[in-house]
Motif scaffolding. Structure first.
Motif, PDB file in Angstrom:
ATOM      1  N   ASN A 148       0.820  -1.455  -0.239  1.00  0.00           N
ATOM      2  CA  ASN A 148       0.110   0.051  -0.032  1.00  0.00           C
ATOM      3  C   ASN A 148       0.895   1.622   0.188  1.00  0.00           C
ATOM      4  O   ASN A 148       1.958   1.929   0.932  1.00  0.00           O
ATOM      5  CB  ASN A 148      -0.830   0.076   1.050  1.00  0.00           C
ATOM      6  N   VAL A 149       0.593   1.903  -1.072  1.00  0.00           N
ATOM      7  CA  VAL A 149       1.627   3.226  -1.229  1.00  0.00           C
ATOM      8  C   VAL A 149       0.941   4.284   0.343  1.00  0.00           C
ATOM      9  O   VAL A 149       1.975   4.788   0.078  1.00  0.00           O
ATOM     10  CB  VAL A 149       2.103   3.310  -2.400  1.00  0.00           C
ATOM     11  N   ALA A 150       0.105   4.212   0.540  1.00  0.00           N
ATOM     12  CA  ALA A 150      -0.465   5.170   1.468  1.00  0.00           C
ATOM     13  C   ALA A 150      -0.455   5.182   2.384  1.00  0.00           C
ATOM     14  O   ALA A 150      -0.375   5.423   3.730  1.00  0.00           O
ATOM     15  CB  ALA A 150      -2.034   5.368   1.171  1.00  0.00           C
ATOM     16  N   SER A 177       5.736   4.305   2.505  1.00  0.00           N
ATOM     17  CA  SER A 177       6.009   5.783   1.356  1.00  0.00           C
ATOM     18  C   SER A 177       6.908   6.357   1.711  1.00  0.00           C
ATOM     19  O   SER A 177       7.475   6.880   1.048  1.00  0.00           O
ATOM     20  CB  SER A 177       4.292   6.521   1.156  1.00  0.00           C
ATOM     21  N   ILE A 229      -2.504   2.768  15.799  1.00  0.00           N
ATOM     22  CA  ILE A 229      -3.606   4.024  15.030  1.00  0.00           C
ATOM     23  C   ILE A 229      -4.980   3.226  15.973  1.00  0.00           C
ATOM     24  O   ILE A 229      -6.427   3.938  16.358  1.00  0.00           O
ATOM     25  CB  ILE A 229      -3.542   4.685  14.126  1.00  0.00           C
ATOM     26  N   GLU A 235      -7.832   5.593  18.808  1.00  0.00           N
ATOM     27  CA  GLU A 235      -8.959   5.488  18.216  1.00  0.00           C
ATOM     28  C   GLU A 235      -9.806   4.653  19.145  1.00  0.00           C
ATOM     29  O   GLU A 235     -10.786   6.222  19.317  1.00  0.00           O
ATOM     30  CB  GLU A 235      -9.176   5.565  16.966  1.00  0.00           C
ATOM     31  N   GLN A 244     -10.295   6.172  22.721  1.00  0.00           N
ATOM     32  CA  GLN A 244     -10.545   8.013  22.464  1.00  0.00           C
ATOM     33  C   GLN A 244     -12.050   7.413  23.193  1.00  0.00           C
ATOM     34  O   GLN A 244     -13.033   7.931  23.344  1.00  0.00           O
ATOM     35  CB  GLN A 244      -9.903   8.678  21.639  1.00  0.00           C
ATOM     36  N   PHE A 256       2.459  12.298  12.418  1.00  0.00           N
ATOM     37  CA  PHE A 256       1.846  13.011  13.679  1.00  0.00           C
ATOM     38  C   PHE A 256       1.499  12.839  15.063  1.00  0.00           C
ATOM     39  O   PHE A 256       0.825  13.182  16.319  1.00  0.00           O
ATOM     40  CB  PHE A 256       0.392  12.697  12.907  1.00  0.00           C
ATOM     41  N   THR A 279       4.237  12.814  17.383  1.00  0.00           N
ATOM     42  CA  THR A 279       4.237  14.496  17.607  1.00  0.00           C
ATOM     43  C   THR A 279       3.041  15.542  18.364  1.00  0.00           C
ATOM     44  O   THR A 279       2.754  15.791  18.999  1.00  0.00           O
ATOM     45  CB  THR A 279       5.281  14.930  17.293  1.00  0.00           C
ATOM     46  N   ILE A 280       2.038  14.897  17.107  1.00  0.00           N
ATOM     47  CA  ILE A 280       1.060  15.989  17.197  1.00  0.00           C
ATOM     48  C   ILE A 280      -0.005  16.332  18.120  1.00  0.00           C
ATOM     49  O   ILE A 280      -1.032  17.151  18.635  1.00  0.00           O
ATOM     50  CB  ILE A 280       0.421  16.083  15.764  1.00  0.00           C
ATOM     51  N   ILE A 281      -0.101  14.648  18.122  1.00  0.00           N
ATOM     52  CA  ILE A 281      -1.805  13.909  19.705  1.00  0.00           C
ATOM     53  C   ILE A 281      -0.858  14.711  20.164  1.00  0.00           C
ATOM     54  O   ILE A 281       0.054  14.789  21.305  1.00  0.00           O
ATOM     55  CB  ILE A 281      -2.051  12.862  18.714  1.00  0.00           C
ATOM     56  N   ARG A 282      -2.446  14.716  21.496  1.00  0.00           N
ATOM     57  CA  ARG A 282      -1.568  14.452  23.214  1.00  0.00           C
ATOM     58  C   ARG A 282      -2.394  13.224  23.787  1.00  0.00           C
ATOM     59  O   ARG A 282      -3.423  13.065  23.721  1.00  0.00           O
ATOM     60  CB  ARG A 282      -2.177  15.160  23.621  1.00  0.00           C
ATOM     61  N   VAL A 300       5.966  10.889  -2.615  1.00  0.00           N
ATOM     62  CA  VAL A 300       5.020  10.477  -2.559  1.00  0.00           C
ATOM     63  C   VAL A 300       4.875   9.802  -0.839  1.00  0.00           C
ATOM     64  O   VAL A 300       3.621   9.108  -0.529  1.00  0.00           O
ATOM     65  CB  VAL A 300       5.724   8.644  -3.005  1.00  0.00           C
ATOM     66  N   ALA A 301       5.185  10.241  -0.026  1.00  0.00           N
ATOM     67  CA  ALA A 301       5.119  10.749   1.422  1.00  0.00           C
ATOM     68  C   ALA A 301       3.507  11.440   1.482  1.00  0.00           C
ATOM     69  O   ALA A 301       3.534  11.021   2.885  1.00  0.00           O
ATOM     70  CB  ALA A 301       6.147  10.772   1.659  1.00  0.00           C
ATOM     71  N   SER A 348       0.109  10.291  -2.197  1.00  0.00           N
ATOM     72  CA  SER A 348       0.050   8.687  -1.986  1.00  0.00           C
ATOM     73  C   SER A 348      -1.617   8.276  -2.288  1.00  0.00           C
ATOM     74  O   SER A 348      -1.414   7.029  -2.793  1.00  0.00           O
ATOM     75  CB  SER A 348       0.477   8.105  -1.304  1.00  0.00           C
ATOM     76  N   GLN A 374       0.993  24.343  18.913  1.00  0.00           N
ATOM     77  CA  GLN A 374       1.158  23.852  20.481  1.00  0.00           C
ATOM     78  C   GLN A 374       1.581  24.064  21.137  1.00  0.00           C
ATOM     79  O   GLN A 374       2.127  24.637  22.345  1.00  0.00           O
ATOM     80  CB  GLN A 374       1.044  22.444  19.739  1.00  0.00           C
ATOM     81  N   PHE A 434      -5.556  11.580  10.004  1.00  0.00           N
ATOM     82  CA  PHE A 434      -4.848  11.652  11.910  1.00  0.00           C
ATOM     83  C   PHE A 434      -5.911  12.959  12.761  1.00  0.00           C
ATOM     84  O   PHE A 434      -6.170  12.955  13.012  1.00  0.00           O
ATOM     85  CB  PHE A 434      -3.748  12.103  12.147  1.00  0.00           C
ATOM     86  N   ILE A 441      -6.781  14.102  16.246  1.00  0.00           N
ATOM     87  CA  ILE A 441      -5.988  14.612  17.526  1.00  0.00           C
ATOM     88  C   ILE A 441      -6.343  15.696  18.068  1.00  0.00           C
ATOM     89  O   ILE A 441      -8.047  15.788  17.622  1.00  0.00           O
ATOM     90  CB  ILE A 441      -4.956  15.544  16.618  1.00  0.00           C
ATOM     91  N   ARG A 442      -6.405  16.121  19.425  1.00  0.00           N
ATOM     92  CA  ARG A 442      -7.735  16.732  19.520  1.00  0.00           C
ATOM     93  C   ARG A 442      -7.163  18.807  19.592  1.00  0.00           C
ATOM     94  O   ARG A 442      -5.776  18.881  19.989  1.00  0.00           O
ATOM     95  CB  ARG A 442      -8.301  16.869  21.062  1.00  0.00           C
TER      96      ARG A 442
END
Lengths: 315, 315
Positions: A53-55, A60, A231, A235, A238, A258, A260-263, B54-55, B60, B238, B258, B262-263
DNA sequence: CTGAAAGCGCTTACAG
DNA sequence: CTGAAAGCGCTTACAG
C-alpha cells in the motif's frame, strides 16, 4: 555502429569521429531506442518495487528511499501496489518480470504465498524488504523486530507496570509474529503474565478493547505491534474515554509523523525506514551486477525507542 | 506468425490451430517479449505517474487511485517522485517518454517550469493532476480550489469571527494562489479585512505565527491552504500554547486521516482525492486511444467542508 | 580505428 | 485460413 560504440563508451573510436557523432546526436536530438536495446539482451536499467500500500506511511517512506537510491545509480523504478492481495502481487511480479525490469524490491503481502517460490527461482533477482519470504530464499532487509519488542516491554516494565498486553493485527506476517513472540518471551522470563489480543483487522480494535477493558484482565499498558494497529488502538481508547498515558500506557512499533502532534505524544519503536529502502536497493543493484556472495544476504537494521508521553513518561 | 495472430485475437485462425497454439503456450510457459513488441510500434500498455512526493498523504492516495484505475484497464504504472525538484521532474519525463510509456499523469512541481512546454508538445499525451500547467495546454484534473476557500471563510464567518487570517506555503503553486485569492475576495466582499501570511516553507510557521500572535493583528481564525501548512500551523500553535478551537479557530484545506485523532479534531476542506486520480487516469487512457475532443479537457471536481472541532463547532 | 552482416522476437503486409 | 519475407533499432562478433 560507430554511434553505438560512441554512446556506450567502447574503446577504439577516434576522438575526431566521437566528436562528430556527439554533435550529430545533439543536433538531431537522438535518443537510443530502449526497446531495441533490450532486444539484444541489455539491462533495462530499471527495477521494480512492490509494496502492499503506497498510502501507508511506512511504505511511502520506503518508496521514496528506494527511488532515490535507484536514481543515484542511474536506475528508475517501477512502483506497484499489491493492495494486500496476493493475486495482484503475483500479477505484478509477472508483469515486471516480462516488462522487463532487472530486479525487484518486494514487501510481500504474505510470507508463504506459493507464487513467491516461482518468483524467487526466476532469473531476475529479488530482495525482500520488511518481510522475508519463508518458503524460498532471497536476500532480505528488515528491522530488528525482536529487539524492538524487547525494548518496548523493558521500558514499560521500568514504569512498574505488571499487566502488559500485546495488541496485534496482521498476525500472518512474520515480522509481526516475531514481535509478539519476543514480547511473550521477555515477560515470561520476568515471570509476568504475557497476554495478547490478536485482531483480524483494525476495525475489530474497538470491540476487542471494549471487552478487554471490561474484563478482569484490564491492562496497565499496551504494546501495539505496528502503526496501523497503534492508530486503531488510539482511536478505540479515545472512543472508550480511556486516557492514554494516565489510565493506560501505550507504546507502538513503528514511528509515525503525527505521533508528536497528538496528545499525549506517542512513544514508539522507530525503524530506520529510509535506511531499509536504501539498503534493499543497494543489495538488489549488487545482485543485478553479479556481485555479492553466492548465498543469500540477510540484513537486520537496528531500531530505537523514542520516548514520549504515552508510555507514562513526561506526564 | 500464427502464434502472434492467436495471441492478438486476429480473425482467420481456425479453432483447431488456435487450440493447439494455446496448449503449446501453456505447456512452454511462453510469454511474448514486450521489447520486441514495442519495436514494431505497439503501445506499451503502461503509463507514467510523476508526483512531487510519494510520502505526502495527498499524493499517496492519488497514486493508489491511479494505479487501481490503470490496472482495471490492463495498464501498469511507472511511479516516480520529483522530490519537488524541477530538474528531477524534467529527467523523469524524459526517461518515461523514452522508456516508453504511452502517457503520463503529472503533478508538476511548478506550473511554469520551461521543460513542461516541451513535454506538453511531445508525442505522448500528458494529463496534469492537482496543478495545471500555465505555460502550455494539456488536459487537467483538479479540485474546486476557489469554492473550497469560500466554504472555509463562509463557515468561519458563520461563527462570528471577523479577524480571519490566511496562512499559506507553496505559494508558487497555482492551486494555492487560487485558494488565497478566493479567500481575499470573499472577505473583501464581506467588508472584512483579508490578511494573509505567506510562508516560504513549513519551518517558518513557528516564527511567523509567533510574531503574528504577538501583534495587534492577532487573528480569531486561521485558514491554512494545504495539509503540510495546516500541520505546521498546528505544531506551531501547540508550541506557543495557543489552544486551537478556543483561542483560535482553524480550518485546513485538504483532509488528512489523523485529523480525527488529534484534539481538537480538525475541520477541513476535503478534496475527492481518489476521484482526482481515477479521473486523470481515465482521461489519459482516452487520449492514448485517440478518443476525446481535440481541445484540452479541464475537469474540476467538487470539495466538501468536513466540520469538526477546530473551527469552534462542538466545543 | 571503422564498417558490413547477422540476429534479438515480434508484427505487418503479401502471397498462397 | 496459414506461412515466408521484411523490418522495427539496436548490439555483438567478424572482417578489414
Amino acid at each position: 555502429m560507430t554511434v553505438s560504440r560512441t554512446i556506450n563508451g567502447h574503446p577504439y573510436v577516434s576522438d575526431a569521429t566521437a566528436k562528430r557523432v556527439q554533435a550529430a546526436i545533439r543536433k538531431l536530438g537522438y535518443r537510443p531506442n530502449l526497446a531495441a536495446r533490450m532486444l539484444t539482451g541489455q539491462l533495462s536499467k530499471s527495477i521494480g518495487l512492490i509494496v502492499p500500500n503506497v498510502a501507508d506511511p511506512f511504505f511511502s517512506v520506503i518508496s521514496r528511499a528506494v527511488q532515490q537510491a535507484a536514481r543515484e545509480a542511474g536506475y528508475t523504478v517501477w512502483l506497484a501496489a499489491s493492495d494486500n492481495d496476493p493475486a495482484t502481487e503475483e500479477a505484478e511480479i509477472e508483469q515486471m518480470t516480462h516488462h522487463p525490469v532487472d530486479g525487484i524490491v518486494l514487501a510481500p503481502v504474505n510470507c508463504r504465498s506459493k507464487h513467491l517460490k516461482v518468483a524467487a527461482a526466476g532469473s531476475i533477482p529479488i530482495v525482500t524488504i520488511d518481510r522475508s519470504i519463508e518458503i524460498a530464499s532471497t536476500d532480505s532487509v528488515e528491522a530488528e523486530n525482536r529487539a524492538g519488542a524487547n525494548m518496548a516491554v523493558e521500558h514499560l516494565m521500568g514504569h512498574g507496570y505488571t499487566k502488559i498486553h500485546c495488541v496485534a493485527t496482521d498476525f500472518h506476517l512474520r515480522s509481526i509474529r516475531l514481535r509478539v513472540e519476543a514480547f511473550e518471551e521477555y515477560l515470561r522470563r520476568a515471570k509476568l503474565p504475557a497476554r495478547k489480543l490478536i485482531l483480524s483487522d483494525t476495525a475489530s480494535a474497538l470491540p476487542g478493547l471494549t471487552s478487554l477493558f471490561g474484563s478482569r484482565q484490564r491492562p496497565q499498558a499496551i504494546f501495539a505491534t505496528n502503526n496501523a494497529c497503534t492508530i486503531a488502538v488510539i482511536e478505540a481508547l479515545q472512543t472508550l474515554g480511556i486516557r492514554i498515558g494516565r489510565d493506560v500506557a501505550l507504546i507502538g512499533f513503528d514511528d509515525v509523523n503525527f505521533y508528536t502532534i497528538i496528545r499525549p505524544t506517542i512513544t514508539a519503536i522507530s525503524q530506520p525506514v529510509s535506511e531499509l529502502g536504501r539498503t534493499a536497493t543497494r543489495l538488489l543493484l549488487e545482485r543485478i551486477h553479479g556481485q555479492g556472495p553466492a548465498e543469500e544476504v540477510r540484513v537486520t537494521l537496528p531500531v530505537a525507542l523514542i520516548t514520549r508521553a504515552s508510555c507514562g513518561c513526561k506526564r
